[in-house]
Design an enzyme around this catalytic site. Structure first.
Site, PDB file in Angstrom:
ATOM      1  N   CYS A 156       0.825  -1.209   0.000  1.00 20.24           N
ATOM      2  CA  CYS A 156       0.000   0.000   0.000  1.00 20.24           C
ATOM      3  C   CYS A 156       0.864   1.266   0.000  1.00 20.24           C
ATOM      4  O   CYS A 156       1.455   1.602  -1.019  1.00 20.24           O
ATOM      5  CB  CYS A 156      -0.972  -0.029   1.174  1.00 20.24           C
ATOM      6  SG  CYS A 156      -2.336   1.152   1.011  1.00 20.24           S
ATOM      7  N   GLU A 208      -2.639  -9.016   4.068  1.00 20.94           N
ATOM      8  CA  GLU A 208      -2.706  -9.523   5.445  1.00 20.94           C
ATOM      9  C   GLU A 208      -4.125  -9.603   6.001  1.00 20.94           C
ATOM     10  O   GLU A 208      -4.354 -10.267   7.013  1.00 20.94           O
ATOM     11  CB  GLU A 208      -1.853  -8.641   6.367  1.00 20.94           C
ATOM     12  CG  GLU A 208      -2.354  -7.223   6.601  1.00 20.94           C
ATOM     13  CD  GLU A 208      -1.895  -6.221   5.548  1.00 20.94           C
ATOM     14  OE1 GLU A 208      -1.954  -5.012   5.809  1.00 20.94           O
ATOM     15  OE2 GLU A 208      -1.484  -6.653   4.439  1.00 20.94           O
ATOM     16  N   HIS A 249      -3.918  -4.967   0.507  1.00 17.93           N
ATOM     17  CA  HIS A 249      -3.450  -5.508   1.790  1.00 17.93           C
ATOM     18  C   HIS A 249      -3.606  -7.037   1.810  1.00 17.93           C
ATOM     19  O   HIS A 249      -4.712  -7.546   2.000  1.00 17.93           O
ATOM     20  CB  HIS A 249      -4.240  -4.895   2.952  1.00 17.93           C
ATOM     21  CG  HIS A 249      -3.912  -3.460   3.200  1.00 17.93           C
ATOM     22  ND1 HIS A 249      -2.900  -3.069   4.041  1.00 17.93           N
ATOM     23  CD2 HIS A 249      -4.451  -2.323   2.691  1.00 17.93           C
ATOM     24  CE1 HIS A 249      -2.825  -1.748   4.058  1.00 17.93           C
ATOM     25  NE2 HIS A 249      -3.758  -1.268   3.248  1.00 17.93           N
TER      26      HIS A 249
END
Length: 508
Positions: A78, A168, A166
């Site tokens: 990001c 994660e 993202h």
């Protein structure tokens, strides 16, 4: 041990990156972007986190990359991706439409090692106000969505990769695959970070560090201090002296029950009844922060007096865990104080003891896995987190023995109800708040004016974020009825349906 370094640029998701990497049995550390640790031979790769900043802002975080870029595998997420694009001579501009939420990768270069085994159409999670408008000439696109052409890229001739989404977060369906491609496939990390390896390494380190000295440890009944005690006990046996203080703010019958469990586990533990001392210092105190400080100071005074009875004690054992360590620093220096009960930095000078913190590299879920590997009973290892100041911060007014008794009874009905109905293990944390509110009620033919209690139950992984539990209505109805009928002084029960953020798990 193979290690991945995550550099924190202030993203709310930074801890998630580290936790996901650790799920792959690879050791990972988080450091502020402006406090990069020594990049020893153990460090196999680096991850740049996202950030609330724009890379075009005058105060945007700027990392020192001379020892990283082109020298170690690097994954920029990001903000990190946008910063690298701008750093290389590309263009980053504010998005015409804010790119936030679910998106799908329509183009994927599966020949690129970062995107191996990621299927076309894979859902990812975007969360950024800026977007990359133009890449430098030597940056090659490796994935795109319909609206984000440069969703991911690699710098040619380098093991430097970047993605604007993202990986994660849960909503990025193949995010763990991407992270595995990076840390295992590209960085070459061995997946050897396991509870067994942690225990073996930590026990050896504790023996070397402590030697023949005595260690004093304050037990709380919680998961962290329990696992820390068992680890130390395995390393140094009866050189460990545990002290379990009853501050009068524990759950109903908790002191006696947990103390007995500790003794059954072979721990060298002494129980100390200090209820009256804590009630005395809390008399008339209503401010939450003053409560915490009064409890903390009194605990240290009681603990110090007991520790002095142990001749030649040199070390203080604590159950500090990794989120405590991370939250004590940030990309802009010490983080804002939300509540002051973390273990980090709480040792007064006059105690003259050195700290030993065997769990300071672990997240809460990892502490539980280590505890299970150590053979600790599930009654202890599966317990919900409980605030350090105990029920004092669940009484939203001054603390008295009478109020503690009421809240203990209410809490016992709620927690036992969760256990009896098979709901306890579905909840991350549950508790009750005694509100400084009295409401009118009717019991039989009599009008009542009694206290209100709020029930709170949340789902979470590590307590950093949490959602309220959708407990069955019939369960809540029965618990409410049992509390009102069995606990004198309570005539109204409410259920808290706030999530974190914006609400915290505790009310104070």
């Amino acid at each position: 041990m193979d290690t991945i370094i995550v550099l924190d640029f202030g993203s709310q998701y930074t801890q998630l990156i580290a936790r996901k990497i650790r799920e792959l049995n690879i050791y990972c550390e988080i450091h502020p972007y402006n406090k990069i640790p020594a990049l020893t031979s153990d460090v196999k790769g680096v991850v740049f986190s996202g950030s609330p900043y724009s890379c075009n802002a005058p105060d945007a975080p700027v990392p020192e990359m001379s020892g990283i870029k082109g020298k170690l595998p690097l994954l920029a997420v990001c903000y990190g991706a946008q910063y690298l694009a701008k750093y290389g001579g590309g263009s980053v501009q504010q998005s015409k439409v804010r790119e936030y939420g679910r998106a799908n990768l329509q183009f994927i270069d599966n020949g690129n090692p970062l995107m191996k085994d990621v299927p076309a159409g894979s859902q990812v999670w975007m969360s950024h106000g800026d977007t990359i408008e133009r890449l430098p000439d030597n940056y090659r696109v490796i994935c795109s969505t319909d609206s984000v052409k440069y969703a991911g890229y690699q710098i040619e001739g380098e093991e430097t990769y970047a993605i604007q989404f993202h990986p994660e977060v849960h909503h990025s369906v193949d995010g763990l695959t991407i992270l595995k491609n990076f840390v295992v496939g590209i960085c070459g990390c061995a997946q050897s970070w396991t509870p067994e390896s942690f225990i073996e390494t930590t026990v050896a380190e504790l023996r070397a560090k402590v030697g023949g000295d005595k260690v004093v440890l304050g037990l709380s009944g919680g998961v962290d201090s329990t696992v820390a005690a068992v680890l130390l006990n395995r390393a140094i046996g009866h050189q460990l002296h545990c002290i379990f203080v009853d501050n009068g703010l524990l759950r109903k019958n908790e002191f006696e029950g947990v103390l007995e469990s500790y003794r059954d586990m072979g721990l060298n533990v002494k129980g100390v009844d200090a209820k009256d001392r804590f009630y005395s210092v809390l008399a008339g105190v209503t401010d939450p922060e003053k409560k915490r400080k009064a409890i903390g100071k009194t605990f240290i005074d009681v603990f110090d007096a007991e520790a002095k009875m142990i001749t030649d004690a040199k070390w203080l054992g604590q159950g500090t865990i990794y989120p405590d360590v991370i939250e004590s620093s940030s990309v802009k220096g010490p983080s804002q104080t939300i509540k002051s009960h973390h273990n980090v930095g709480g040792l007064p000078d006059y105690m003259k003891l050195q700290l030993v913190e065997p769990l300071r590299s672990l997240f809460k879920d990892e502490v539980r896995r280590v505890g299970r590997q150590l053979g600790i009973k599930n009654e202890l290892i599966g317990r919900h987190p409980f605030p350090g100041p105990g029920l004092a911060i669940r009484i939203l007014s001054d603390v008295t023995p009478e109020k503690v008794h009421i809240l203990q009874e209410v809490d016992d009905i709620f927690i036992q109800g969760l256990r009896d109905n098979g709901l306890y293990d579905q909840v991350w944390q549950a508790g009750c708040m005694l509100l400084p509110v009295q409401s009118v009620g009717v019991m039989g033919d009599e009008r009542t004016y009694e206290s209100v209690v709020a029930l709170r139950a949340v789902e979470s992984v590590d307590g950093m974020t949490a959602d309220w539990c959708h407990l069955p209505y019939d369960f809540l109805a029965k618990v409410s009825n049992d509390i009102i009928n069995r606990v004198k002084g309570v005539n109204r029960v409410v259920y808290d349906i706030s999530s974190k953020p914006p609400a915290t798990i505790e009310w104070e």
